[in-house]
Design a protein around this motif. Structure first.
Motif, PDB file in Angstrom:
ATOM      1  N   GLN A 123      -4.400  -0.101  12.814  1.00  0.00           N
ATOM      2  CA  GLN A 123      -6.099  -0.195  12.345  1.00  0.00           C
ATOM      3  C   GLN A 123      -5.473   0.905  11.331  1.00  0.00           C
ATOM      4  OE1 GLN A 123      -8.161   1.067  15.576  1.00  0.00           O
ATOM      5  NE2 GLN A 123      -9.516  -1.408  15.823  1.00  0.00           N
ATOM      6  N   ARG A 124      -5.154   1.932  11.852  1.00  0.00           N
ATOM      7  CA  ARG A 124      -4.165   2.849  10.238  1.00  0.00           C
ATOM      8  C   ARG A 124      -4.526   1.992   9.164  1.00  0.00           C
ATOM      9  NH1 ARG A 124      -3.609   8.395  13.144  1.00  0.00           N
ATOM     10  NH2 ARG A 124      -4.732   8.261  15.571  1.00  0.00           N
ATOM     11  N   LEU A 125      -3.274   1.172   9.296  1.00  0.00           N
ATOM     12  CA  LEU A 125      -2.247   0.472   8.357  1.00  0.00           C
ATOM     13  C   LEU A 125      -2.999  -0.230   7.348  1.00  0.00           C
ATOM     14  CD1 LEU A 125       0.487  -0.453   6.535  1.00  0.00           C
ATOM     15  CD2 LEU A 125       0.320  -1.387   8.942  1.00  0.00           C
ATOM     16  N   ASP A 126      -4.134  -1.316   8.281  1.00  0.00           N
ATOM     17  CA  ASP A 126      -5.295  -1.440   7.133  1.00  0.00           C
ATOM     18  C   ASP A 126      -6.200  -0.590   6.770  1.00  0.00           C
ATOM     19  OD1 ASP A 126      -4.803  -4.152   8.393  1.00  0.00           O
ATOM     20  OD2 ASP A 126      -6.009  -3.878   9.513  1.00  0.00           O
ATOM     21  N   ILE A 127      -6.249   0.918   7.177  1.00  0.00           N
ATOM     22  CA  ILE A 127      -7.125   1.044   5.822  1.00  0.00           C
ATOM     23  C   ILE A 127      -6.729   1.833   4.687  1.00  0.00           C
ATOM     24  CG2 ILE A 127      -8.477   3.416   5.663  1.00  0.00           C
ATOM     25  CD1 ILE A 127      -9.325   2.898   9.042  1.00  0.00           C
ATOM     26  N   ALA A 128      -4.695   2.438   5.503  1.00  0.00           N
ATOM     27  CA  ALA A 128      -4.359   2.560   4.201  1.00  0.00           C
ATOM     28  C   ALA A 128      -4.375   1.646   3.240  1.00  0.00           C
ATOM     29  CB  ALA A 128      -3.262   2.978   4.988  1.00  0.00           C
ATOM     30  N   ILE A 129      -4.105   0.160   3.268  1.00  0.00           N
ATOM     31  CA  ILE A 129      -3.925  -0.832   2.370  1.00  0.00           C
ATOM     32  C   ILE A 129      -4.845  -0.993   1.528  1.00  0.00           C
ATOM     33  CG2 ILE A 129      -3.827  -3.590   2.033  1.00  0.00           C
ATOM     34  CD1 ILE A 129      -1.565  -3.945   4.915  1.00  0.00           C
ATOM     35  N   HIS A 130      -6.468  -0.618   2.555  1.00  0.00           N
ATOM     36  CA  HIS A 130      -8.156  -0.485   1.694  1.00  0.00           C
ATOM     37  C   HIS A 130      -8.143   1.095   0.614  1.00  0.00           C
ATOM     38  CE1 HIS A 130      -9.346  -2.413   5.844  1.00  0.00           C
ATOM     39  NE2 HIS A 130      -9.004  -2.778   4.815  1.00  0.00           N
ATOM     40  N   VAL A 131      -7.458   1.746   1.054  1.00  0.00           N
ATOM     41  CA  VAL A 131      -7.186   2.854   0.325  1.00  0.00           C
ATOM     42  C   VAL A 131      -6.644   2.370  -0.878  1.00  0.00           C
ATOM     43  CG1 VAL A 131      -7.049   5.469  -0.493  1.00  0.00           C
ATOM     44  CG2 VAL A 131      -7.985   4.430   1.829  1.00  0.00           C
ATOM     45  N   ALA A 132      -5.502   2.254  -0.916  1.00  0.00           N
ATOM     46  CA  ALA A 132      -4.496   1.524  -2.147  1.00  0.00           C
ATOM     47  C   ALA A 132      -5.015   1.045  -2.797  1.00  0.00           C
ATOM     48  CB  ALA A 132      -2.800   1.152  -1.347  1.00  0.00           C
ATOM     49  N   SER A 133      -5.533  -0.148  -2.529  1.00  0.00           N
ATOM     50  CA  SER A 133      -6.171  -1.345  -3.209  1.00  0.00           C
ATOM     51  C   SER A 133      -6.968  -0.558  -4.078  1.00  0.00           C
ATOM     52  CB  SER A 133      -6.443  -2.180  -1.984  1.00  0.00           C
ATOM     53  OG  SER A 133      -5.107  -3.406  -1.492  1.00  0.00           O
ATOM     54  N   ALA A 134      -7.680  -0.262  -4.033  1.00  0.00           N
ATOM     55  CA  ALA A 134      -8.657   0.813  -4.228  1.00  0.00           C
ATOM     56  C   ALA A 134      -8.639   0.967  -5.067  1.00  0.00           C
ATOM     57  CB  ALA A 134     -10.146   1.641  -3.367  1.00  0.00           C
ATOM     58  N   LEU A 135      -7.313   2.412  -5.255  1.00  0.00           N
ATOM     59  CA  LEU A 135      -6.410   2.950  -6.719  1.00  0.00           C
ATOM     60  C   LEU A 135      -5.795   2.208  -7.389  1.00  0.00           C
ATOM     61  CD1 LEU A 135      -5.207   6.368  -4.693  1.00  0.00           C
ATOM     62  CD2 LEU A 135      -7.012   6.205  -5.719  1.00  0.00           C
ATOM     63  N   ASP A 136      -5.358   0.674  -6.540  1.00  0.00           N
ATOM     64  CA  ASP A 136      -4.762  -0.320  -7.304  1.00  0.00           C
ATOM     65  C   ASP A 136      -5.909  -0.822  -8.914  1.00  0.00           C
ATOM     66  OD1 ASP A 136      -2.755  -1.951  -8.727  1.00  0.00           O
ATOM     67  OD2 ASP A 136      -3.342  -3.142  -7.067  1.00  0.00           O
ATOM     68  N   TYR A 137      -6.741  -0.794  -8.350  1.00  0.00           N
ATOM     69  CA  TYR A 137      -7.721  -1.132  -9.259  1.00  0.00           C
ATOM     70  C   TYR A 137      -7.858  -0.166 -10.315  1.00  0.00           C
ATOM     71  CZ  TYR A 137     -12.899  -2.568 -11.164  1.00  0.00           C
ATOM     72  OH  TYR A 137     -14.080  -3.022 -11.000  1.00  0.00           O
ATOM     73  N   LEU A 138      -8.380   0.828  -9.675  1.00  0.00           N
ATOM     74  CA  LEU A 138      -8.637   1.926 -10.390  1.00  0.00           C
ATOM     75  C   LEU A 138      -7.887   2.094 -11.209  1.00  0.00           C
ATOM     76  CD1 LEU A 138     -10.623   4.411  -7.817  1.00  0.00           C
ATOM     77  CD2 LEU A 138     -11.615   2.871  -9.601  1.00  0.00           C
ATOM     78  N   HIS A 139      -6.939   2.039 -11.055  1.00  0.00           N
ATOM     79  CA  HIS A 139      -5.731   2.584 -11.916  1.00  0.00           C
ATOM     80  C   HIS A 139      -5.230   1.303 -13.412  1.00  0.00           C
ATOM     81  CE1 HIS A 139      -3.551   5.894  -9.066  1.00  0.00           C
ATOM     82  NE2 HIS A 139      -5.511   5.534 -10.046  1.00  0.00           N
ATOM     83  N   ASN A 140      -5.024  -0.145 -12.471  1.00  0.00           N
ATOM     84  CA  ASN A 140      -4.136  -0.797 -13.361  1.00  0.00           C
ATOM     85  C   ASN A 140      -5.370  -2.224 -13.999  1.00  0.00           C
ATOM     86  OD1 ASN A 140      -1.859   0.564 -13.207  1.00  0.00           O
ATOM     87  ND2 ASN A 140      -1.850  -0.452 -10.872  1.00  0.00           N
ATOM     88  N   ASP A 141      -6.284  -1.710 -12.774  1.00  0.00           N
ATOM     89  CA  ASP A 141      -8.028  -3.361 -13.294  1.00  0.00           C
ATOM     90  C   ASP A 141      -8.750  -3.078 -13.756  1.00  0.00           C
ATOM     91  OD1 ASP A 141      -5.872  -5.010 -11.983  1.00  0.00           O
ATOM     92  OD2 ASP A 141      -6.524  -5.118 -10.007  1.00  0.00           O
ATOM     93  N   CYS A 142      -9.437  -2.100 -13.908  1.00  0.00           N
ATOM     94  CA  CYS A 142     -10.229  -1.434 -14.859  1.00  0.00           C
ATOM     95  C   CYS A 142     -10.363  -1.539 -16.435  1.00  0.00           C
ATOM     96  CB  CYS A 142     -11.243  -0.199 -14.508  1.00  0.00           C
ATOM     97  SG  CYS A 142     -11.572   0.292 -12.649  1.00  0.00           S
ATOM     98  N   GLU A 143     -10.619  -1.484 -17.267  1.00  0.00           N
ATOM     99  CA  GLU A 143     -11.012  -2.076 -18.585  1.00  0.00           C
ATOM    100  C   GLU A 143     -10.367  -0.060 -18.836  1.00  0.00           C
ATOM    101  OE1 GLU A 143     -13.402  -2.271 -22.459  1.00  0.00           O
ATOM    102  OE2 GLU A 143     -14.062  -3.025 -20.909  1.00  0.00           O
ATOM    103  N   THR A 144     -10.963   0.978 -18.117  1.00  0.00           N
ATOM    104  CA  THR A 144     -10.450   2.272 -18.551  1.00  0.00           C
ATOM    105  C   THR A 144      -9.890   2.926 -17.602  1.00  0.00           C
ATOM    106  OG1 THR A 144     -11.875   2.420 -20.860  1.00  0.00           O
ATOM    107  CG2 THR A 144     -10.541   3.877 -19.987  1.00  0.00           C
TER     108      THR A 144
END
Length: 1010
Positions: free
Chosen positions: A819-840
């Motif tokens: 469960q903790r690993l899943d949550i860590a993946i969720h958080v990292a995925s959110a950061l990946d989106y903010l850093h790499n997939d947003c227009e800015t």
């Protein structure tokens, strides 16, 4: 004629050479194709280095490429260092057969190092440090027999050091530091007869140090610290007369230092054997080691006296802390006088030993460059010598837990650069000198547990940077100076307990807006509590016990929403227990005993659990939960009380009606002015528009019963949204109401709106709408409405404050490893989106457990974008942002990357650091601000020291109790801790560069557990 003849000869030779090379198949076309293959593997090129690698010019003119004129323009050097290139290194590198220098350091190359490098027989310099290379070190690099410099430092390499490298007889520098290498140090490295530098610290090497390293007669730098090495140091190492630096800190090496250390290593400048298990004494021969600059023997088990140090004139760092040195006799500290010859001395650290006697007066003649002087936890007595004021660059003076007597020397007030002064737990007497007020750089002042007398001088109010002040357990008297309580910089704790202060508590206490703990217990303070206490909105601990306070508890205390420990016992408080105590959601220790409270004991909030409260000595209380065993409350009879209540309600109703009629006029006027602002500041495409009255209704008047959290800029309420127009039907929401009186709150609202305007991701908290309006009194009102997260925050699950709502599907603090690993993946995925997939690209800037919310399926959602920054805007807004203290704060203590504290701009790397700390906290169960961590130990080093052999000892017990197969679990934890360590490195250049790589690795770990 002669010139013409020469030209003909050169033309002939050129044609002849061309014919020879064509006939023999020798051509530089191989190099061009190899370079193009290398370019093809580059996925990101932010500085446009590869743009010059095209057909419009000869490849020898491409950026970073150098060719030789002697060998028909063959590539001899490829230098692409520090270009932030992302990709892998093509195996075609092996086709550059004339290559002598390959320098790719400070990029983001990943995947394995191609073994084809072994074909580069002419290669002399191989520099691959500060990348993301994985896999093994290719054994066939040993074929590059001309190598003189080889560095793989700061990558993610695994496996063992290939023993074949021992055949590189010309190698002078070999760097392996900060990887994940395992196994033993190969004895074959002793054959590297030209080696001058061997750096392998920060790996997982084990076993003993091979004695064959004693054959490296030219070795000047040996660094193998921060590993799992054991055994003793081979005697042959002490015969390396060329050795200048010797680092073996943080291992499990034992044994004694040889008596002739000072003679056999005459050129030694740096020795660092800290955090090992050395015994015995410091060799007398070091008195002849005149080259020493750094002498670090701390955290061992050394005994005896410190030898003569008079000849160590170049010494800069001297650290022998945490040993058993000293004999308890008066001459223990004579070596301090020897160090007056060390005019370059910066650190002098001798704490946690057995030193006795008095400090010699000669310490006033120590180096004026001295920055840190620690001698706490010894048996040093006598007075503090006069002349300390000569140490004009001193920033930290720690003398606590000794036997010092007499007064505080006046010239300590001359130490204008002092940041920390700790002379607590001694036998000092006299008064606190007004001259201490000159220490305007002071951040931490500890004078507790002494025999100081007199008043607190008002000059202490000059401490505009002071964060911590502890004067407890002295004999101080008089009134508490308003100037001290007006120090808005105090943010950690203020402790004035166990003295003899009199008078009332000054109203200036309300200026302590950022203070975490306030303790004024066991004094002789009188009067009622000032209503200004509501200004202490960050207070978590408030101790007022053992005074003579009286009267009711002021209603203003209901502003202390962050309080978790409240003790007001042994006073003369009266009246009823305030109902608002029930709304303190973090409160887990409430002591109101031995006062004169009366009436009903509440049953909600902290009062649910009888072990959390103490009410003894209040004989007129009744009701409460059954465990308190109080008498039942008697119900009042007769109509008089009902009549009185009816009259009161009628009067209040008429009064409110009159007030509302007057205010409505101003409200209507103000609302017209605000209407344009509302349309501008609400989100671009909100699902619905809500008014102040709608949110007021949704949260039951922003009732304390609906308060679910308190943040830096406002409060969060649970609400049920039922729009007046019927567009929504009982939608459960979380309403974040901004406290616009708090500096920076308006900017935080705008920042969060901007960040959430166009971003959508399943692992980001979903925003429903925003409200920017005015309340019924014409005051500005700003709020954000989010989707409600049934399972609260990750903070509550990792560090439960107590009972969590029974409606939750899981018990608190019972998240298993998956469960903790899943949550860590969720958080990292959110950061990946903010850093790499947003227009800015967006930098979150405040990632921590309380900003990770969990829905009913325990899916992690990142929230709170009040400090978020857009990367292209940094250069334009950085200056203005720093002008506002609240918006200039770039995160939360413990999760903020070190470079932010030194003024660096926010960056994607900063978010990676915060994620690394979060990941380590999730799987160790320890906050980065845990009491166990100090200047010498933080969460990152705590995990790194235990990695990989002792990870079960540091893992959260809940993780170990349930989940997957034990073998798989240990592999899983090892991989997770490795990622957390790599993300949270102190230097940004040492961290993983892209959160996308973290997501991929975490998902691979998760896949392996299925």
């Amino acid at each position: 004629m002669g010139i013409l003849f020469v030209k003909l000869i050169f033309t002939y030779l050129s044609v002849f050479n061309a014919i020879i090379f064509v006939c023999c198949g020798i051509s530089n076309e191989t190099d061009r194709l190899a370079l193009l293959a290398i370019k093809a593997q580059i996925k990101e090129d932010p500085y446009g280095v590869m743009s010059s690698w095209n057909e419009s010019m000869h490849f020898c003119m491409w950026q970073g490429v150098t060719c030789s004129q002697r060998h028909h323009q063959r590539v001899t050097s490829l230098m692409l260092r520090g270009q932030n290139l992302v990709g892998s290194l093509s195996p075609n590198i092996g086709n550059l057969s004339f290559l002598r220098s390959l320098q790719l350091q400070n990029n983001s190359f990943s995947h394995e190092i191609p073994p084809e490098i072994g074909r580069l027989r002419r290669l002399q310099v191989l520099s691959l440090e500060y990348n993301l290379f994985t896999g093994l070190i290719p054994y066939n690099i040993s074929y590059c027999s001309n190598l003189t410099y080889m560095s793989f430092g700061h990558n993610k390499l695994v496996g063992e050091i290939p023993p074949e490298i021992g055949s590189l007889s010309k190698l002078q520098t070999f760097v392996l530091q900060s990887n994940n290498l395992t196994g033993e140090i190969p004895p074959s490295l002793g054959n590297l007869s030209s080696l001058q530098v061997l750096a392998a610290y920060g790996n997982n090497l084990m076993g003993s140090i091979p004695s064959s390293l004693g054959q490296l007669k030219k070795l000047a730098f040996l660094s193998i610290g921060i590993n799992n090495l054991s055994g003793t140091i081979p005697p042959s190492i002490y015969n390396l007369s060329a050795l200048q630096a010797f680092h073996i800190l943080y291992n499990q090496i034992h044994g004694t230092l040889p008596s002739d250390l000072g003679q056999t290593l005459p050129n030694l400048q740096v020795i660092n054997i800290a955090h090992n298990q050395f015994t015995g004494s410091i060799p007398l021969s070091i008195s002849n080691a005149t080259s020493f600059k750094t002498f670090h023997l701390g955290y061992n088990k050394l005994t005896g006296q410190v030898p003569n140090l008079q000849k160590l004139r170049d010494l800069e760092y001297f650290n022998i802390q945490s040993n058993h040195l000293g004999t308890g006799k008066d001459d223990d500290l004579s070596f301090l006088s020897d160090l007056t010859n060390a005019t370059e001395l910066i650190w002098l650290l001798i704490p946690e030993n057995n030193f006795a006697g008095a400090l010699p007066a000669s310490i006033s003649n120590l180096s004026t460059k001295l920055d840190r002087f620690w001698l706490y936890r010894n048996q040093i007595g006598g007075g503090i010598p006069v002349g300390m004021g000569n140490l004009i660059n001193l920033e930290s003076l720690a003398m606590s837990s000794n036997r010092f007597t007499g007064g505080i020397p006046t010239d300590i007030g001359k130490l204008s650069k002092l940041v920390e002064l700790d002379i607590s737990t001694n036998e000092l007497s006299g008064s606190i000198l007004p001259s201490l007020g000159n220490l305007t750089s002071l951040s931490r002042l500890f004078l507790q547990i002494n025999n100081l007398q007199g008043i607190i001088p008002s000059s202490l109010g000059e401490f505009q940077r002071l964060q911590t002040l502890d004067l407890s357990y002295n004999n101080l008297s008089g009134a508490i100076p308003p100037q001290v309580l007006g120090l808005s910089s105090l943010s950690i704790y203020l402790n004035l307990s166990a003295n003899r202060f009199t008078g009332s508590l000054p109203t200036e206490v309300g200026k302590l807006k950022s203070l975490g703990e306030l303790d004024i217990s066991d004094n002789m303070l009188t009067g009622e509590l000032p209503s200004s206490l509501d200004g202490c909105e960050s207070l978590e601990v408030l101790h007022l016990q053992g005074n003579f306070f009286q009267g009711p508890i002021p209603s203003s205390l209901k502003a202390l929403r962050a309080i978790r420990d409240l003790d007001i016992s042994r006073n003369n408080f009266s009246g009823e227990i305030p109902q608002f105590f029930e709304g303190f959601i973090f409160l887990r220790n409430l002591n109101i005993s031995f006062n004169d409270f009366l009436g009903v004991v509440p049953i909600d909030g902290v009062f649910k659990n009888a072990t959390w409260i103490s009410i003894v000595g209040n004989i007129r209380l009744c009701g409460g939960v059954a465990d308190l065993q109080l008498p039942k409350c008697k119900t009042q009879k007769g109509g008089s009380s009902h009549s009185l209540k009816l009259i009161v309600c009628l009067v209040l109703g008429l009064a409110l009606l009159g007030i509302s009629m007057v205010c409505s006029y101003f409200f209507l006027c103000s609302s017209r002015k605000k209407r344009k602002e509302v349309s501008r500041t609400t989100l671009e495409n909100p699902v619905l528009q809500v008014s102040y009255s709608t949110l007021l209704k949704a949260t039951d008047g922003f009732s304390s019963a609906n308060l679910i959290g308190v943040g830096s800029f406002g409060s969060i309420y649970k609400g049920v949204l039922d729009d007046d127009d019927g567009k929504t039907d009982h939608q459960l929401v979380a309403v974040k109401v901004f406290n616009l009186l708090r500096p920076g709150a308006s900017k935080s609202f705008v920042a969060e709106c901007e960040a959430l305007r166009n971003i959508r991701h399943r692992n980001l908290v979903k925003i429903i709408t925003a409200c920017s309006s005015v309340d019924f009194h014409g005051n500005d009102f700003k709020a954000l409405v989010y989707e409600f997260m049934e399972n609260g925050s990750l903070e509550e699950w990792l560090h439960p404050p107590g009972d969590i709502e029974e409606s939750r599907d899981h018990a608190p603090n019972n998240l298993n490893v998956l469960q903790r690993l899943d949550i860590a993946i969720h958080v990292a995925s959110a950061l990946d989106y903010l850093h790499n997939d947003c227009e800015t690209p967006i930098v979150h800037c405040d990632l921590k457990p309380s900003n990770v919310l969990l829905d009913n399926e325990l899916t992690g959602r990142v929230s709170d974008f009040g400090l978020a920054r857009f990367l292209p805007q940094l250069s334009e807004t950085d200056a203005s942002a720093n002008q506002t203290s609240s918006i200039g704060v770039r995160g939360t203590v413990g999760y903020v990357p070190p470079e932010y504290g030194m003024g660096s701009e926010v960056s994607i790397s900063g978010d990676v650091y915060s994620f690394g700390i979060l990941l380590l906290e999730m799987f160790t169960g320890k906050r980065p601000t845990d009491d166990m961590f100090s200047a010498n130990l933080n969460l990152h080093t705590y995990v790194k020291m235990a990695f990989p052999d002792r990870i079960r000892k540091i893992a959260d017990s809940q993780v170990l109790q349930e989940g997957v197969d034990e073998t798989l679990k240990e592999e899983c934890l090892s991989s997770i801790f490795r990622i957390g360590i790599a993300c949270s490195a102190e230097s940004p250049t040492d961290r993983l560069k892209n959160i996308n790589d973290v997501v991929s690795e975490l998902r691979s770990i998760r896949k392996s557990q299925r």
